[in-house]
Design a protein around this motif. Structure first.
Motif, short mmCIF file in Angstrom:
data_model
loop_
_atom_site.label_atom_id
_atom_site.label_comp_id
_atom_site.label_asym_id
_atom_site.label_seq_id
_atom_site.Cartn_x
_atom_site.Cartn_y
_atom_site.Cartn_z
N UNK A 182 0.83 -1.21 0.00
CA UNK A 182 0.00 0.00 0.00
C UNK A 182 0.86 1.25 0.00
N UNK A 183 1.91 1.25 0.79
CA UNK A 183 2.82 2.39 0.85
C UNK A 183 3.48 2.63 -0.50
N UNK A 184 3.93 1.56 -1.15
CA UNK A 184 4.55 1.71 -2.46
C UNK A 184 3.56 2.24 -3.48
N UNK A 185 2.32 1.79 -3.41
CA UNK A 185 1.30 2.29 -4.34
C UNK A 185 1.07 3.78 -4.13
N UNK A 186 1.14 4.22 -2.89
CA UNK A 186 0.95 5.64 -2.60
C UNK A 186 2.12 6.48 -3.09
N UNK A 187 3.32 5.89 -3.07
CA UNK A 187 4.52 6.64 -3.43
C UNK A 187 4.82 6.61 -4.93
N UNK A 188 4.29 5.61 -5.63
CA UNK A 188 4.71 5.44 -7.01
C UNK A 188 3.57 5.22 -7.97
N UNK A 189 3.64 4.13 -8.70
CA UNK A 189 2.73 3.87 -9.80
C UNK A 189 2.21 2.45 -9.70
N UNK A 190 0.92 2.28 -10.00
CA UNK A 190 0.32 0.96 -9.94
C UNK A 190 -0.61 0.78 -11.13
N UNK A 191 -0.62 -0.44 -11.70
CA UNK A 191 -1.56 -0.73 -12.77
C UNK A 191 -1.79 -2.23 -12.88
N UNK A 192 -2.99 -2.59 -13.26
CA UNK A 192 -3.24 -3.93 -13.77
C UNK A 192 -2.65 -4.02 -15.17
N UNK A 193 -2.24 -5.22 -15.57
CA UNK A 193 -1.63 -5.42 -16.88
C UNK A 193 -2.37 -6.49 -17.66
#
Length: 497
Positions: A9-20
């Motif tokens: 969750x922290x990484x998603x808040x700091x960076x980028x997230x996507x389904x592929x």
């Protein structure tokens, strides 16, 4: 999930997230070689643990060294970039590799023998960190008799793998470090039912009923990822990705040989029964094997070298097939259903002529597969039915199945299936047949990334696993080969510059 995913969750808040998007939507194991090579299965030829090659009549254990294209770390190595590769799934030794390659330390499912380049690296890891604590897949020949212990072994596996990765980060020079955590793979396959209250084999009472072992393994992996990210400096770009995911095992693959037989296209021992009324006939080898108690067979199997286990399992798979009458056959799988035509000119004993007969046979198969229903709820069994000639092309197309059925989880296929043209087929549910999976693969690929040049973004769902290889080459300033089928993600292209 609750606090188990705090690091993610922290990484998603700091960076980028996507389904592929992923080739696992059609053939689940193809996701990993597709990710590595930047190409679809028609070009690299890898799609499952068991495969068949053009010019051969037998199903065999997949040999990753026969892959049709090199992985992206070989291209980076050739360009002078320093790469460390740890436990890449379906990897194989690369001659003259200038970086560090560690094979089958804790990869869960081995496709080759453990080893490393340089030669002493794996031995040194085992000396410093001990042997990998969880059993390799071929050593787990039945449902774990102590699920809590198996969960603990997988949790320990994430912990030791994290320590190995951090040591490599500190002690080696590298431009790219690629490490695979296979622990959710084993947990998903064998422990899914314990935490899924709707699954038929969920323990309704007792100590196991309150356990959530799959969640526990993911929580341990979350902590392992967090420790690795914390050990990286601010200049490091971190990518976390998977080509597929897990869900409950509602697969009708074990019912497909009998379906082909009723269509008149497959003749072998073990098919030809009429469900509940009488047991199907078996071949001589299968009958002898079944006369030996399961526990004895499993005990003997554990004592055999892994290569001998594979040879014996392939003998069982290939025994008793009447190729002179079989026009279609199944390539063993417990996830999607893989169908291959016994084609003249491609199979040595082929009896189906290319052209009209081939097309009509596949058309009839597709129609039957699309009509399959679960009689328990009348829901259509197929999520999709794919003909390979309409899907993947390339030099290795002839090594792929000719048709694939992906099962709809909502149909909850277990032990029965029916269609107007074949009637009703009954057999033990898939989770009661080796490999005893209660969880199975789902095409839920994703990407999570953080780095100095990556801004926080939801990004949408426009990417594909085929983009990973060209993105990594672009980030490290290496030109991509012309056969890549993906594109570099703009958010990463400047990360190495």
């Amino acid at each position: 999930m609750p606090a188990a995913d705090a690091q993610i969750t922290l990484l998603r808040q700091q960076g980028l997230y996507s389904r592929l998007g992923t080739t696992a939507e059609i053939m689940h194991v193809s996701a990993w070689p597709s990710m590595y090579t930047g190409a679809t299965p028609g070009h690299h030829g890898m799609y499952h643990a068991y495969q068949i090659r053009a010019g051969e009549q037998v199903i065999h254990r997949t040999e990753p060294g026969r892959i049709g294209l090199p992985p992206f770390w070989k291209l980076l190595d050739d360009a002078g970039r320093r790469c460390i590769v740890l436990d890449a799934f379906m990897d194989h030794p690369l001659p003259h590799f200038g970086g560090i390659q560690i094979l089958e330390y804790g990869a869960w499912t081995w496709f080759g023998e453990p080893g490393s380049s340089p030669a002493g690296m794996l031995k040194d890891i085992k000396r410093r960190f001990g042997p990998y604590p969880a059993p390799e897949h071929s050593n787990l020949v039945q449902v774990p008799d102590d699920p809590a212990r198996f969960r603990d072994q997988l949790v320990a596996g994430t912990q030791v793998k994290a320590r190995v990765v951090q040591a490599l980060m500190r002690e080696q020079e590298w431009d790219l470090l690629f490490a695979t955590f296979g622990e959710p793979h084993g947990a998903g396959h064998y422990l899914w039912h314990i935490g899924d209250r709707e699954y038929p084999t969920h323990p309704a009472a007792g100590a196991l009923s309150s356990l959530h072992p799959v969640r526990d393994v993911y929580a341990a992996l979350d902590a392992a990822v967090g420790s690795i990210v914390d050990a990286a400096d601010d200049r490091t770009t971190v990518l976390i990705t998977s080509g597929d995911g897990m869900g409950p095992n509602y697969s009708g693959c074990h019912l497909m040989p009998e379906m082909l037989h009723r269509m008149g296209h497959f003749h072998a021992g073990g098919v030809g029964g009429d469900g509940a009324q009488k047991a199907p006939k078996k071949g001589v080898l299968a009958a002898i094997r079944q006369s030996i108690p399961l526990g004895w067979r499993q005990s003997v199997t554990r004592c055999m070298p892994r290569s001998m286990r594979y040879r014996l399992s392939m003998k069982w798979v290939n025994s008793g097939i009447d190729w002179s009458r079989s026009k279609l056959f199944c390539i063993p799988n417990s996830n999607e259903g893989y169908f291959r035509v016994n084609l003249q000119g491609r199979e040595p004993l082929g009896i189906v002529t290319p052209g009209m007969e081939y097309d009509e046979l596949l058309g009839s198969l597709q129609e039957t597969l699309q009509s399959l229903r679960n009689p328990a709820n009348s829901k259509k069994a197929a999520e999709r039915v794919v003909l390979m000639d309409e899907t993947y092309r390339g030099a290795r197309r002839q090594d792929l199945p000719d048709a694939v059925i992906s099962w709809d989880l909502g149909a909850r296929v277990l032990d029965e299936i029916e269609a107007p043209s074949i009637g009703r087929i009954r057999k033990q549910p898939g989770h009661a047949i080796s490999p005893f999976y209660t969880g199975n693969h789902r095409p839920t690929a994703f990407l999570l990334a953080r780095g100095p040049d990556i801004r926080h973004s939801r990004w949408g769902d426009g990417g594909h696993i085929l983009d990973l290889a060209p993105t990594l080459l672009a980030a490290l300033g290496v030109d991509a080969p012309g056969y890549f089928e993906g594109r570099p993600w703009a958010a990463f292209a400047a990360a190495g510059g």
